[in-house]
Design a protein around this motif. Sequence first.
Motif, PDB file in Angstrom:
ATOM      1  N   SER A 231       0.848  -1.191   0.000  1.00  0.00           N
ATOM      2  CA  SER A 231       0.000   0.000   0.000  1.00  0.00           C
ATOM      3  C   SER A 231       0.884   1.241   0.000  1.00  0.00           C
ATOM      4  O   SER A 231       2.049   1.188   0.396  1.00  0.00           O
ATOM      5  CB  SER A 231      -0.926   0.019   1.223  1.00  0.00           C
ATOM      6  N   SER A 232       0.324   2.347  -0.452  1.00  0.00           N
ATOM      7  CA  SER A 232       1.036   3.614  -0.430  1.00  0.00           C
ATOM      8  C   SER A 232       0.059   4.686   0.044  1.00  0.00           C
ATOM      9  O   SER A 232      -1.045   4.815  -0.503  1.00  0.00           O
ATOM     10  CB  SER A 232       1.577   3.960  -1.819  1.00  0.00           C
ATOM     11  N   TYR A 233       0.467   5.418   1.077  1.00  0.00           N
ATOM     12  CA  TYR A 233      -0.467   6.351   1.709  1.00  0.00           C
ATOM     13  C   TYR A 233      -0.450   7.723   1.032  1.00  0.00           C
ATOM     14  O   TYR A 233       0.488   8.090   0.320  1.00  0.00           O
ATOM     15  CB  TYR A 233      -0.149   6.483   3.196  1.00  0.00           C
ATOM     16  N   PHE A 234      -1.519   8.480   1.282  1.00  0.00           N
ATOM     17  CA  PHE A 234      -1.685   9.819   0.714  1.00  0.00           C
ATOM     18  C   PHE A 234      -1.882  10.830   1.840  1.00  0.00           C
ATOM     19  O   PHE A 234      -2.313  10.483   2.945  1.00  0.00           O
ATOM     20  CB  PHE A 234      -2.918   9.864  -0.206  1.00  0.00           C
ATOM     21  N   GLU A 235      -1.582  12.067   1.529  1.00  0.00           N
ATOM     22  CA  GLU A 235      -1.848  13.174   2.444  1.00  0.00           C
ATOM     23  C   GLU A 235      -2.721  14.186   1.714  1.00  0.00           C
ATOM     24  O   GLU A 235      -2.551  14.433   0.526  1.00  0.00           O
ATOM     25  CB  GLU A 235      -0.540  13.816   2.911  1.00  0.00           C
TER      26      GLU A 235
ATOM     27  N   GLU B 157     -11.882   7.441  -6.525  1.00  0.00           N
ATOM     28  CA  GLU B 157     -12.558   6.191  -6.186  1.00  0.00           C
ATOM     29  C   GLU B 157     -11.589   5.156  -5.633  1.00  0.00           C
ATOM     30  O   GLU B 157     -12.023   4.174  -5.018  1.00  0.00           O
ATOM     31  CB  GLU B 157     -13.267   5.621  -7.421  1.00  0.00           C
ATOM     32  N   ILE B 158     -10.291   5.334  -5.851  1.00  0.00           N
ATOM     33  CA  ILE B 158      -9.318   4.331  -5.416  1.00  0.00           C
ATOM     34  C   ILE B 158      -8.573   4.735  -4.148  1.00  0.00           C
ATOM     35  O   ILE B 158      -8.007   3.876  -3.469  1.00  0.00           O
ATOM     36  CB  ILE B 158      -8.298   4.013  -6.532  1.00  0.00           C
ATOM     37  N   VAL B 159      -8.552   6.012  -3.800  1.00  0.00           N
ATOM     38  CA  VAL B 159      -7.904   6.460  -2.560  1.00  0.00           C
ATOM     39  C   VAL B 159      -8.902   6.277  -1.427  1.00  0.00           C
ATOM     40  O   VAL B 159      -9.860   7.032  -1.294  1.00  0.00           O
ATOM     41  CB  VAL B 159      -7.438   7.922  -2.665  1.00  0.00           C
ATOM     42  N   GLN B 160      -8.674   5.236  -0.621  1.00  0.00           N
ATOM     43  CA  GLN B 160      -9.617   4.864   0.428  1.00  0.00           C
ATOM     44  C   GLN B 160      -8.858   4.514   1.706  1.00  0.00           C
ATOM     45  O   GLN B 160      -7.664   4.268   1.690  1.00  0.00           O
ATOM     46  CB  GLN B 160     -10.434   3.629  -0.012  1.00  0.00           C
TER      47      GLN B 160
ATOM     48  N   GLY C 124       2.132   1.533   8.291  1.00  0.00           N
ATOM     49  CA  GLY C 124       1.961   1.974   9.670  1.00  0.00           C
ATOM     50  C   GLY C 124       1.505   3.412   9.792  1.00  0.00           C
ATOM     51  O   GLY C 124       1.682   4.045  10.842  1.00  0.00           O
ATOM     52  N   LYS C 125       0.914   3.953   8.733  1.00  0.00           N
ATOM     53  CA  LYS C 125       0.449   5.348   8.735  1.00  0.00           C
ATOM     54  C   LYS C 125      -1.058   5.386   8.982  1.00  0.00           C
ATOM     55  O   LYS C 125      -1.867   5.469   8.056  1.00  0.00           O
ATOM     56  CB  LYS C 125       0.793   6.025   7.402  1.00  0.00           C
ATOM     57  N   ARG C 126      -1.435   5.287  10.223  1.00  0.00           N
ATOM     58  CA  ARG C 126      -2.849   5.313  10.551  1.00  0.00           C
ATOM     59  C   ARG C 126      -3.434   6.705  10.313  1.00  0.00           C
ATOM     60  O   ARG C 126      -2.763   7.709  10.498  1.00  0.00           O
ATOM     61  CB  ARG C 126      -3.054   4.912  12.005  1.00  0.00           C
TER      62      ARG C 126
ATOM     63  N   GLY D 267      -7.923   1.443  -1.908  1.00  0.00           N
ATOM     64  CA  GLY D 267      -7.163   1.298  -0.670  1.00  0.00           C
ATOM     65  C   GLY D 267      -7.745   0.342   0.338  1.00  0.00           C
ATOM     66  O   GLY D 267      -7.047  -0.083   1.256  1.00  0.00           O
ATOM     67  N   ASN D 268      -9.026  -0.019   0.184  1.00  0.00           N
ATOM     68  CA  ASN D 268      -9.655  -0.951   1.128  1.00  0.00           C
ATOM     69  C   ASN D 268      -9.696  -2.383   0.596  1.00  0.00           C
ATOM     70  O   ASN D 268     -10.419  -3.234   1.117  1.00  0.00           O
ATOM     71  CB  ASN D 268     -11.075  -0.497   1.480  1.00  0.00           C
ATOM     72  N   THR D 269      -8.902  -2.671  -0.437  1.00  0.00           N
ATOM     73  CA  THR D 269      -8.878  -4.004  -1.045  1.00  0.00           C
ATOM     74  C   THR D 269      -8.135  -4.996  -0.153  1.00  0.00           C
ATOM     75  O   THR D 269      -7.058  -4.692   0.360  1.00  0.00           O
ATOM     76  CB  THR D 269      -8.202  -3.957  -2.426  1.00  0.00           C
ATOM     77  N   GLN D 270      -8.693  -6.184   0.031  1.00  0.00           N
ATOM     78  CA  GLN D 270      -8.050  -7.249   0.794  1.00  0.00           C
ATOM     79  C   GLN D 270      -7.078  -8.018  -0.097  1.00  0.00           C
ATOM     80  O   GLN D 270      -7.312  -8.176  -1.298  1.00  0.00           O
ATOM     81  CB  GLN D 270      -9.105  -8.216   1.347  1.00  0.00           C
TER      82      GLN D 270
END
Length: 330
Positions: A9-13, A20-23, A30-32, A57-60
């Motif tokens: 995963s790669s986080y966003f700010e 639709e894909i940034v979730q 570890g970026k809660r 981002g919520n894909t298992q």
Amino acid sequence: CIVLYDITSSYFEGQYEESEIVQFGYNRDGKRGHEQIVIGLLTNAEGCPVAVEVFPGNTQDASTVEGKVKELREKYGVSELVLVGDRGMITASNEEKLAALPEAEGLKIISALTHREMVDLLARTDHQPELFDDHNIVEISDPTTPDHRYCLCRNPHSAARETATRMALLARTREELTRIASRKKPADAELIGSQVGKLLAKTKMGKHLNWSVEQGRLVWSIDEESVAAAQALDGCYVIKTTVSAEAMDKDQVVSRYKSLTRVEQAFRNMKTVSLEMRPIHHKTDERIRAHVFLCMLAYYLQWHLKQRIDPLFAAQSAALASKTIQAKDC
């Protein structure tokens, strides 16, 4: 054809309200509190990237495997496929789904068992933890899954680390429980239960503990048999495969599973070490996907450059070593 597959995963700010894909999802960095995308990467057996896909981002993990098998069949025309994925990717339920696919013919897998699955396997086959060896791989079978082979391995370094971690957590648990139990005045059972629950939520040592509240006081003890049973499996892991022994022996199976580190290396290079995929400043899904794809292409070039440069460095190192030996002889 051996294919390695893993996701990260790669986080966003910032705000991505139109995406639709940034979730929000399970963040592997570890970026809660940060939204993210999930990235799936296919490589060949040597770790050379073949394809990348961006998921919401919520894909298992396991939910992406079925589509990848279809893609490898239809888009790349792979008829005899050995898919290598970690224990969270190729689960038991996922195997059942893959077996039901029209593309299942010729599909083999190499993965690993979860800790619970490993314990259940030993119980079903009546094998003891002593069967795990630090140096040799032991192969066993299970009558309930005759098409599977199970390779038992043990890493002594991981064993020492896991044992030390457990001992430290147990020491912390003992200290806190002693403090709660030694209070002068009795307390409400609900209050004591809440305090113990919060402690065990942090240390994860509840499975090794017996406790109760009697007359407003905490009564507890460590289940030493449970601790000893857990310690016996420290550093142990089981690789499972449906590849026949004629096609791949047990050492090759374990080696292929360990080659997943090449995908992890690809992710490290793409995300942080050299290519620095993050931070991602694009706001539209199309540009985010293009950004990830370009990073994969850059790693593709880097991978091939490394293959050509490594022999040169190896030859240079050998020449320097030879000169050093000659100088010492003189």
